[in-house]
Design a protein around this motif. Sequence first.
Motif, PDB file in Angstrom:
ATOM      1  N   VAL A 291       1.005  -1.391  -0.127  1.00 28.82           N
ATOM      2  CA  VAL A 291      -0.128  -0.268   0.257  1.00 28.82           C
ATOM      3  C   VAL A 291       1.398   1.130   0.181  1.00 28.82           C
ATOM      4  O   VAL A 291       1.781   1.484   0.755  1.00 28.82           O
ATOM      5  CB  VAL A 291      -0.680   0.178   0.736  1.00 28.82           C
ATOM      6  CG1 VAL A 291      -1.588   1.160   1.533  1.00 28.82           C
ATOM      7  CG2 VAL A 291      -2.050  -0.993   1.305  1.00 28.82           C
TER       8      VAL A 291
ATOM      9  N   VAL B 185      -2.270   1.158  -4.574  1.00 36.85           N
ATOM     10  CA  VAL B 185      -1.608   0.050  -3.665  1.00 36.85           C
ATOM     11  C   VAL B 185      -0.303   0.423  -4.739  1.00 36.85           C
ATOM     12  O   VAL B 185      -0.513   0.902  -6.378  1.00 36.85           O
ATOM     13  CB  VAL B 185      -1.555  -1.389  -4.040  1.00 36.85           C
ATOM     14  CG1 VAL B 185      -2.834  -1.329  -3.193  1.00 36.85           C
ATOM     15  CG2 VAL B 185      -1.919  -1.283  -5.183  1.00 36.85           C
TER      16      VAL B 185
ATOM     17  N   THR C 228     -12.102   6.839  -4.716  1.00 36.74           N
ATOM     18  CA  THR C 228     -11.927   6.047  -3.193  1.00 36.74           C
ATOM     19  C   THR C 228     -10.798   6.658  -2.551  1.00 36.74           C
ATOM     20  O   THR C 228     -10.468   7.904  -3.233  1.00 36.74           O
ATOM     21  CB  THR C 228     -10.581   4.921  -4.024  1.00 36.74           C
ATOM     22  OG1 THR C 228     -11.073   4.160  -4.842  1.00 36.74           O
ATOM     23  CG2 THR C 228      -9.874   4.835  -3.449  1.00 36.74           C
ATOM     24  N   LEU C 229     -11.504   7.078  -1.249  1.00 38.26           N
ATOM     25  CA  LEU C 229     -11.218   8.490  -0.086  1.00 38.26           C
ATOM     26  C   LEU C 229      -9.753   7.951   0.252  1.00 38.26           C
ATOM     27  O   LEU C 229      -8.419   8.641   0.372  1.00 38.26           O
ATOM     28  CB  LEU C 229     -12.326   8.285   0.868  1.00 38.26           C
ATOM     29  CG  LEU C 229     -13.908   8.853   0.001  1.00 38.26           C
ATOM     30  CD1 LEU C 229     -14.159   8.652   1.507  1.00 38.26           C
ATOM     31  CD2 LEU C 229     -13.451   9.768  -0.936  1.00 38.26           C
ATOM     32  N   ARG C 230      -9.759   7.187   0.366  1.00 40.38           N
ATOM     33  CA  ARG C 230      -8.118   6.304   0.687  1.00 40.38           C
ATOM     34  C   ARG C 230      -7.953   4.450   1.091  1.00 40.38           C
ATOM     35  O   ARG C 230      -8.994   3.935   0.884  1.00 40.38           O
ATOM     36  CB  ARG C 230      -7.597   6.580   2.110  1.00 40.38           C
ATOM     37  CG  ARG C 230      -8.889   6.294   3.741  1.00 40.38           C
ATOM     38  CD  ARG C 230      -8.031   7.117   5.272  1.00 40.38           C
ATOM     39  NE  ARG C 230      -9.639   6.514   5.346  1.00 40.38           N
ATOM     40  CZ  ARG C 230     -10.958   7.091   5.945  1.00 40.38           C
ATOM     41  NH1 ARG C 230     -11.053   8.470   5.279  1.00 40.38           N
ATOM     42  NH2 ARG C 230     -11.970   6.916   6.335  1.00 40.38           N
ATOM     43  N   VAL C 231      -6.186   4.411   0.620  1.00 40.49           N
ATOM     44  CA  VAL C 231      -6.507   2.697   0.858  1.00 40.49           C
ATOM     45  C   VAL C 231      -5.607   2.503   2.503  1.00 40.49           C
ATOM     46  O   VAL C 231      -4.742   2.821   2.141  1.00 40.49           O
ATOM     47  CB  VAL C 231      -5.758   2.519  -0.571  1.00 40.49           C
ATOM     48  CG1 VAL C 231      -4.884   0.916  -0.551  1.00 40.49           C
ATOM     49  CG2 VAL C 231      -6.559   2.415  -1.482  1.00 40.49           C
ATOM     50  N   VAL C 232      -5.406   2.396   2.967  1.00 42.91           N
ATOM     51  CA  VAL C 232      -4.387   1.487   3.673  1.00 42.91           C
ATOM     52  C   VAL C 232      -4.275   0.133   4.027  1.00 42.91           C
ATOM     53  O   VAL C 232      -4.868  -0.613   3.319  1.00 42.91           O
ATOM     54  CB  VAL C 232      -5.254   1.824   5.304  1.00 42.91           C
ATOM     55  CG1 VAL C 232      -5.302   3.722   5.485  1.00 42.91           C
ATOM     56  CG2 VAL C 232      -6.258   0.980   5.429  1.00 42.91           C
ATOM     57  N   GLU C 233      -2.934  -0.112   4.713  1.00 39.17           N
ATOM     58  CA  GLU C 233      -3.034  -1.834   5.344  1.00 39.17           C
ATOM     59  C   GLU C 233      -3.953  -2.490   5.758  1.00 39.17           C
ATOM     60  O   GLU C 233      -3.682  -1.891   7.040  1.00 39.17           O
ATOM     61  CB  GLU C 233      -1.357  -2.231   5.535  1.00 39.17           C
ATOM     62  CG  GLU C 233      -0.520  -2.333   4.473  1.00 39.17           C
ATOM     63  CD  GLU C 233       0.888  -2.724   5.159  1.00 39.17           C
ATOM     64  OE1 GLU C 233       0.728  -2.871   6.000  1.00 39.17           O
ATOM     65  OE2 GLU C 233       1.343  -1.670   5.006  1.00 39.17           O
ATOM     66  N   PRO C 234      -4.115  -3.367   6.210  1.00 40.36           N
ATOM     67  CA  PRO C 234      -4.541  -4.104   6.858  1.00 40.36           C
ATOM     68  C   PRO C 234      -4.371  -4.221   7.942  1.00 40.36           C
ATOM     69  O   PRO C 234      -2.893  -4.268   7.878  1.00 40.36           O
ATOM     70  CB  PRO C 234      -5.459  -5.266   6.789  1.00 40.36           C
ATOM     71  CG  PRO C 234      -4.717  -6.183   5.681  1.00 40.36           C
ATOM     72  CD  PRO C 234      -3.981  -4.815   5.061  1.00 40.36           C
TER      73      PRO C 234
END
Lengths: 314, 249
Positions: free
Chosen positions: B19, B26, B217-223
């Motif tokens: 990410v 990503v 898509t507002l944000r992408v984070v790592e789980p």
Amino acid sequence: MTALVLLDHDAASVKQPARSAVAAALKLGVEVHVLIAGENAGAAAAAAAKLPGVARVILADGADYGHGLAEPLAALLVALAPDYTHLLAASTAAGKNVMPRVAALLDVQPISDIAEVIDADTFVRPIYAGNALATVHSSDGKKVITVRAASFDPVAAEGGAAAITTAPAVAAPGLSRYVSSELSRSERPELTAARVVISGGRGMQNGENFKLIEPIADMLGAAVGASRAAVDAGFVPNDYQVGQTGKIVAPELYVAIGISGAIQHLAGMKDSKVIVAINKDEEAPIFQVADYGLVADLFTALPELAAELERTRT
Amino acid sequence: MKVLVPVKRVVDYNVKVRVRSDGTGVETAGVKMSMNPFDEIAVEEAIRLKEKGVVSEIIAVSLGVAACAETIRTALAMGADRGILVETDAELQPLAVAKLLRALAEREQPRLMILGKQAIDDDMNATGQMLAALLGWSQGTFASKITIDGDTATVTREVDGGLETVALTMPAIITTDLRLNEPRYASLPNIMKARKKPIETVRPADLGVDPAPRLKTLRVVEPPKRQAGAKVASVAELVAKLRTEAKVI
Ligand SMILES: Cc1cc2nc3c(=O)[nH]c(=O)nc-3n(C[C@H](O)[C@H](O)[C@H](O)COP(=O)(O)OP(=O)(O)OC[C@H]3O[C@@H](n4cnc5c(N)ncnc54)[C@H](O)[C@@H]3O)c2cc1C
Ligand SMILES: Nc1ncnc2c1ncn2[C@@H]1O[C@H](COP(=O)(O)O)[C@@H](O)[C@H]1O
């Protein structure tokens, strides 16, 4: 604002993933109606009426809905859609089959497999086999959603008392026909509803060896699952597959036996509360997510495990 | 009978995706890209239908940036006859892809389109079903067996309880599951031959489709990372810990 949840059922009762979809709908902060579509599904509608938080049950009973074919079911949902701001279903094989079809007919981009509700327009969904979590905002007038059941605690099966109404008759498109099914019969709990899941991988070597898991599953009341490699090799039926492209599970206890821990497998089980791995390779990636790892040959460990569970039974 | 097979260019399934630290998505720069594995299965199935004499022509379609031509080339090397690249730098979501594919279907008039059940990047599992809806065609998703007989496609589907067989009136949309077949590798001579097969390039505007995304898509984070626990030395210790420490049995 009102949401309509399409429920998975077996004509008599509502399936657990569907109760999780209702839980997700309740998080939207809107009134929640549910739809039971099926043939002779009155008992399922009665069961749906008892789900806490549900304000109304719509029953569509008829031969067109007997086998969950996507084309008539989508036509029905589209006919009901004008009354709703949100249309939801669990991300089961049935939900994934029909909801995108509904979305396209409504000119909406579906939001697949949500794991969290932020607000009525904003959701979190896993992408790249769960290696990333995306927060997405939908600009569509209606939201068409499938719900990752493992991410929402199901509503209770009892407690509510909703009214049951009958769906209007909708002409079926007649594009497809049900022929037959070959369902794997099992006395065990369903994978997506079980408190304990025990899965075998390629290390099991053949289908016969899955019998080693049975006494353990019996004692723990567990469902049995598998990796893709075990399914592809024909050890167990396809519906045992846990993973990115199989079933997503999050039981209290997940036991992975002879499974290496490929990301596609982890995607289906890494939200389990406690993970146990039994593998003879101490470098196997599964140990990186396991709470308890046992480096051992499964052919000695499984009989020992059965005996130890029996011996320490309380 | 013509068959159209959409093939998506995705991050290879072996890549450990990262990410981006700014939360925009990503990392795809410098990452190995491949054909979506379910689409390889779709191409393979189309080729087998052609080998059986059921299919006359296979058209591989990819939608996205110019490099998607490589993915089409892979399909051509496997055995597809020609390719169409719908080229755009815009982000494409399943609704837009389905609309673009509908436009191509209206032009090419295939009787069958075989898609993957799911792209392993967005994990949407939606495009095939949406395309079937837009065309008003029947759909057979998650196929593990396909038989075509005259105007009927009989599809065995992988469903939650096992397998289900449906009969589809053609034209039809079918999406592939993992057990449908094992895709072939392209042989060197076929890779050479594929270089001469035609790939046509069109743009979304040529097809009269506005591909604007509906999901932002507002944000992408790592789980959240799972901590590896401890190794236990024996089965007895495992059972004791599960009973008294984890309290799950
Ligand atoms: C598009 C796509 C989708 C996929 N979807 C999924 C999915 O949904 N679910 C899924 O599971 N996979 C999926 N996969 C496959 C995944 O990448 C792996 O190939 C698969 O999970 C491997 O299965 P496995 O761990 O059983 O086999 P292997 O990786 O071969 O591992 C076998 C393990 O067993 C151990 N072992 C062997 N013998 C013994 C013994 N006697 N005692 C103890 N341990 C032993 C070995 O040490 C090894 O770690 C997908 C792949 C692709 C490309
Ligand atoms: N950009 C694309 N180019 C070609 N095919 C695509 C594209 N997007 C989706 N598809 C097809 O639709 C299937 C399902 O994708 P999705 O609905 O995104 O999970 C894929 O397996 C492809 O067959």
